[in-house]
Design a protein around this motif. Structure first.
Motif, PDB file in Angstrom:
ATOM      1  N   LEU A 134       0.834  -1.059  -0.168  1.00  0.00           N
ATOM      2  CA  LEU A 134       0.002  -0.023  -0.029  1.00  0.00           C
ATOM      3  C   LEU A 134       1.045   1.324  -0.025  1.00  0.00           C
ATOM      4  O   LEU A 134       2.103   1.293   0.399  1.00  0.00           O
ATOM      5  N   SER A 135       0.263   2.427  -0.295  1.00  0.00           N
ATOM      6  CA  SER A 135       1.069   3.575  -0.122  1.00  0.00           C
ATOM      7  C   SER A 135       0.965   3.735   1.475  1.00  0.00           C
ATOM      8  O   SER A 135       0.099   3.291   2.178  1.00  0.00           O
ATOM      9  N   TYR A 136       1.872   4.614   1.885  1.00  0.00           N
ATOM     10  CA  TYR A 136       1.886   5.234   3.405  1.00  0.00           C
ATOM     11  C   TYR A 136       0.398   5.791   3.580  1.00  0.00           C
ATOM     12  O   TYR A 136      -0.178   5.402   4.794  1.00  0.00           O
ATOM     13  N   GLU A 137      -0.131   6.752   2.822  1.00  0.00           N
ATOM     14  CA  GLU A 137      -1.327   7.397   2.920  1.00  0.00           C
ATOM     15  C   GLU A 137      -2.445   6.257   3.064  1.00  0.00           C
ATOM     16  O   GLU A 137      -3.437   6.328   3.916  1.00  0.00           O
ATOM     17  N   GLN A 138      -2.549   5.422   2.319  1.00  0.00           N
ATOM     18  CA  GLN A 138      -3.523   4.357   2.353  1.00  0.00           C
ATOM     19  C   GLN A 138      -3.536   3.569   3.589  1.00  0.00           C
ATOM     20  O   GLN A 138      -4.538   3.066   4.091  1.00  0.00           O
ATOM     21  N   ALA A 139      -2.179   3.293   4.003  1.00  0.00           N
ATOM     22  CA  ALA A 139      -2.262   2.374   5.280  1.00  0.00           C
ATOM     23  C   ALA A 139      -2.742   3.156   6.525  1.00  0.00           C
ATOM     24  O   ALA A 139      -3.628   2.632   7.309  1.00  0.00           O
ATOM     25  N   GLU A 140      -2.288   4.593   6.263  1.00  0.00           N
ATOM     26  CA  GLU A 140      -2.884   5.414   7.411  1.00  0.00           C
ATOM     27  C   GLU A 140      -4.351   5.558   7.540  1.00  0.00           C
ATOM     28  O   GLU A 140      -5.205   5.341   8.260  1.00  0.00           O
ATOM     29  N   ARG A 141      -5.023   5.627   6.287  1.00  0.00           N
ATOM     30  CA  ARG A 141      -6.284   5.898   6.128  1.00  0.00           C
ATOM     31  C   ARG A 141      -7.041   4.323   6.668  1.00  0.00           C
ATOM     32  O   ARG A 141      -8.276   4.457   7.147  1.00  0.00           O
ATOM     33  N   ASP A 142      -6.360   3.337   6.139  1.00  0.00           N
ATOM     34  CA  ASP A 142      -7.227   1.749   6.335  1.00  0.00           C
ATOM     35  C   ASP A 142      -7.156   1.638   8.178  1.00  0.00           C
ATOM     36  O   ASP A 142      -8.057   1.266   8.452  1.00  0.00           O
ATOM     37  N   VAL A 143      -6.245   2.231   8.756  1.00  0.00           N
ATOM     38  CA  VAL A 143      -6.308   2.148  10.123  1.00  0.00           C
ATOM     39  C   VAL A 143      -7.008   2.960  10.965  1.00  0.00           C
ATOM     40  O   VAL A 143      -7.878   2.680  11.713  1.00  0.00           O
ATOM     41  N   ARG A 144      -7.159   4.313  10.258  1.00  0.00           N
ATOM     42  CA  ARG A 144      -8.202   5.423  10.850  1.00  0.00           C
ATOM     43  C   ARG A 144      -9.552   4.686  10.511  1.00  0.00           C
ATOM     44  O   ARG A 144     -10.499   4.857  11.533  1.00  0.00           O
TER      45      ARG A 144
END
Length: 179
Positions: A134-144
């Motif tokens: 994933l992209s960094y941003e996608q990983a962050e969005r998925d966790v949130r």
């Protein structure tokens, strides 16, 4: 049912089931871990090793499973897994979400390596992005997103993970199961 002898240890695999979803769960666990263990009433562990994709790796797993070698480690990891999954379920985390998987793995690795989660979640997002493609941003969005779907939805990500860890520690009886 088939019995084979490896050295002095008989190996047996038996799965009797009329529930397709149970068989699918067993199959996914085998694909994910390569080996699963089941404890009987006498406390004896029985192992199922997946040799479908890589026979040499399966042989290595079979030879590493011996008396006293990994029984305690597997029991501890299984107990830790149960505590984490149960705590996540109690807070309403959806196991089908990638963010939930990221949180689960981060907590599991934290306990297994006896290291604390980082003070910021940047390292978690970066590592998860690499691991899951994933992209960094996608990983962050998925966790949130996983957190907003849980009962911890009003908390920030770090606070929600700390709250979850507190629940896991209470379930573990305030002790690290890897010690």
């Amino acid at each position: 049912m088939e019995n084979r002898v490896l050295g002095k240890n008989p190996v047996e695999l038996s799965v009797v089931c009329s529930d397709l979803s149970l068989l699918e769960n067993i199959n996914s666990l085998l694909r994910e871990n390569g080996v699963i263990s089941i404890e009987d009433e006498s406390g004896i562990l029985h192992y199922i090793v997946d040799g479908r994709s890589n026979r040499s790796e399966a042989a290595g797993k079979v030879t590493s499973i011996g008396p006293g070698n990994s029984e305690d480690a597997i029991k501890v990891e299984s107990y830790l897994d149960t505590c984490i999954r149960t705590s996540m379920r109690e807070y309403g985390f959806d196991p089908s979400l990638i963010g939930t998987t990221i949180i689960y793995r981060a907590i599991m690795v934290s306990y297994k390596t006896k290291t604390a989660l980082p003070l910021t979640l940047k390292g978690l997002y970066a590592e998860s992005a690499r691991e899951f493609g994933l992209s960094y941003e996608q990983a962050e969005r998925d966790v949130r997103y996983a957190i907003t779907r849980s009962s911890l939805k009003k908390m920030r990500s770090r606070a929600a993970i700390r709250c979850l860890q507190g629940r896991i520690e209470r379930r573990l009886g305030f002790r690290d199961p890897t010690e």
